[in-house]
Motif scaffolding. Sequence first.
Motif, PDB file in Angstrom:
ATOM      1  N   CYS A   1       0.831  -1.246  -0.018  1.00  0.00           N
ATOM      2  CA  CYS A   1      -0.034  -0.036   0.021  1.00  0.00           C
ATOM      3  C   CYS A   1       0.926   1.194  -0.136  1.00  0.00           C
ATOM      4  O   CYS A   1       0.735   2.355  -0.462  1.00  0.00           O
ATOM      5  N   ASP A   2       1.967   1.084   0.910  1.00  0.00           N
ATOM      6  CA  ASP A   2       2.940   2.414   0.745  1.00  0.00           C
ATOM      7  C   ASP A   2       3.459   2.687  -0.579  1.00  0.00           C
ATOM      8  O   ASP A   2       3.448   3.942  -0.911  1.00  0.00           O
ATOM      9  N   LYS A   3       3.741   1.668  -1.254  1.00  0.00           N
ATOM     10  CA  LYS A   3       4.820   1.837  -2.433  1.00  0.00           C
ATOM     11  C   LYS A   3       3.723   1.948  -3.765  1.00  0.00           C
ATOM     12  O   LYS A   3       4.113   2.787  -4.558  1.00  0.00           O
ATOM     13  N   LEU A   4       2.492   1.336  -3.634  1.00  0.00           N
ATOM     14  CA  LEU A   4       1.720   1.244  -4.779  1.00  0.00           C
ATOM     15  C   LEU A   4       0.356   1.990  -4.701  1.00  0.00           C
ATOM     16  O   LEU A   4       0.023   2.650  -5.860  1.00  0.00           O
ATOM     17  N   ALA A   5      -0.046   2.115  -3.621  1.00  0.00           N
ATOM     18  CA  ALA A   5      -1.679   2.976  -3.522  1.00  0.00           C
ATOM     19  C   ALA A   5      -1.303   4.376  -3.573  1.00  0.00           C
ATOM     20  O   ALA A   5      -1.642   5.051  -2.522  1.00  0.00           O
ATOM     21  N   ALA A   6      -1.163   4.952  -4.798  1.00  0.00           N
ATOM     22  CA  ALA A   6      -1.105   6.485  -4.892  1.00  0.00           C
ATOM     23  C   ALA A   6      -2.100   6.930  -5.791  1.00  0.00           C
ATOM     24  O   ALA A   6      -2.562   6.062  -6.819  1.00  0.00           O
ATOM     25  N   PRO A   7      -3.052   7.955  -5.985  1.00  0.00           N
ATOM     26  CA  PRO A   7      -3.987   8.308  -6.624  1.00  0.00           C
ATOM     27  C   PRO A   7      -3.133   8.391  -8.224  1.00  0.00           C
ATOM     28  O   PRO A   7      -2.197   8.664  -8.301  1.00  0.00           O
ATOM     29  N   ARG A   8      -3.885   7.714  -9.212  1.00  0.00           N
ATOM     30  CA  ARG A   8      -3.493   7.552 -10.566  1.00  0.00           C
ATOM     31  C   ARG A   8      -4.273   8.507 -11.372  1.00  0.00           C
ATOM     32  O   ARG A   8      -5.312   9.246 -10.868  1.00  0.00           O
ATOM     33  N   SER A   9      -4.087   8.525 -12.710  1.00  0.00           N
ATOM     34  CA  SER A   9      -4.632   9.362 -13.592  1.00  0.00           C
ATOM     35  C   SER A   9      -5.957   9.093 -13.913  1.00  0.00           C
ATOM     36  O   SER A   9      -6.891   9.976 -14.127  1.00  0.00           O
TER      37      SER A   9
ATOM     38  N   VAL B   1      -5.152  -1.255  -9.316  1.00  0.00           N
ATOM     39  CA  VAL B   1      -4.066  -1.433  -8.401  1.00  0.00           C
ATOM     40  C   VAL B   1      -4.444  -1.882  -7.199  1.00  0.00           C
ATOM     41  O   VAL B   1      -3.567  -2.596  -6.535  1.00  0.00           O
ATOM     42  N   SER B   2      -5.643  -1.410  -6.458  1.00  0.00           N
ATOM     43  CA  SER B   2      -6.093  -1.812  -5.142  1.00  0.00           C
ATOM     44  C   SER B   2      -6.218  -3.309  -5.358  1.00  0.00           C
ATOM     45  O   SER B   2      -6.097  -4.094  -4.504  1.00  0.00           O
ATOM     46  N   LEU B   3      -7.025  -3.883  -6.508  1.00  0.00           N
ATOM     47  CA  LEU B   3      -7.398  -5.313  -6.672  1.00  0.00           C
ATOM     48  C   LEU B   3      -6.034  -5.944  -6.608  1.00  0.00           C
ATOM     49  O   LEU B   3      -5.834  -7.222  -6.194  1.00  0.00           O
ATOM     50  N   LEU B   4      -5.003  -5.518  -7.293  1.00  0.00           N
ATOM     51  CA  LEU B   4      -3.649  -6.209  -7.566  1.00  0.00           C
ATOM     52  C   LEU B   4      -2.976  -6.337  -6.171  1.00  0.00           C
ATOM     53  O   LEU B   4      -2.378  -7.506  -5.829  1.00  0.00           O
ATOM     54  N   ILE B   5      -3.175  -5.365  -5.225  1.00  0.00           N
ATOM     55  CA  ILE B   5      -2.602  -5.308  -3.978  1.00  0.00           C
ATOM     56  C   ILE B   5      -3.338  -6.288  -3.341  1.00  0.00           C
ATOM     57  O   ILE B   5      -2.712  -7.112  -2.542  1.00  0.00           O
TER      58      ILE B   5
END
Length: 147
Positions: A84-92, A100-104
């Motif tokens: 979550c820290d590395k990947l869960a940032a707002p995207r376009s 991304v949330s599903l992949l996490i």
Amino acid sequence: EESFVDYVKGPLHREVVAAATNRLPFHYALLTVLIPYSVSLDVLVALIGAGAPSEAILSELIGSGFGWVLCWQLVSAKLLWVLCDKLAAPRSSRVLDYLVSLLIFLAYFIFVFAGYVISDLLYSTSMWAGFAFAGFASLLVLLSYRL
């Protein structure tokens, strides 16, 4: 009740945000895994009540209860925190955010499920295999939380 809300919004929030530099505090992770650990203890009491052999009880206690429920879940919580820290940032786009949330979630679920399958195969095979899994999972906890 209001003082609890104030505590969560105040000191607890500041403490968690201050520690949110990719470090999940061990004591908070431990709190989250103690709930499923109580279910593990229920299974243990059922085995004792049914008169299961001591080797089966020890295997359940160490291999499943300590190894998978306690240690593997602690490592899983740390994995989820890091992802979550590395990947869960707002995207376009929202769709990309959801993906991304599903992949996490899938990465976390696969890790948890893999630990369950490995633990179940080992601790139900022999007590010593369950002890080996618990030792490995303990090592992962020590490494992931730098204890």
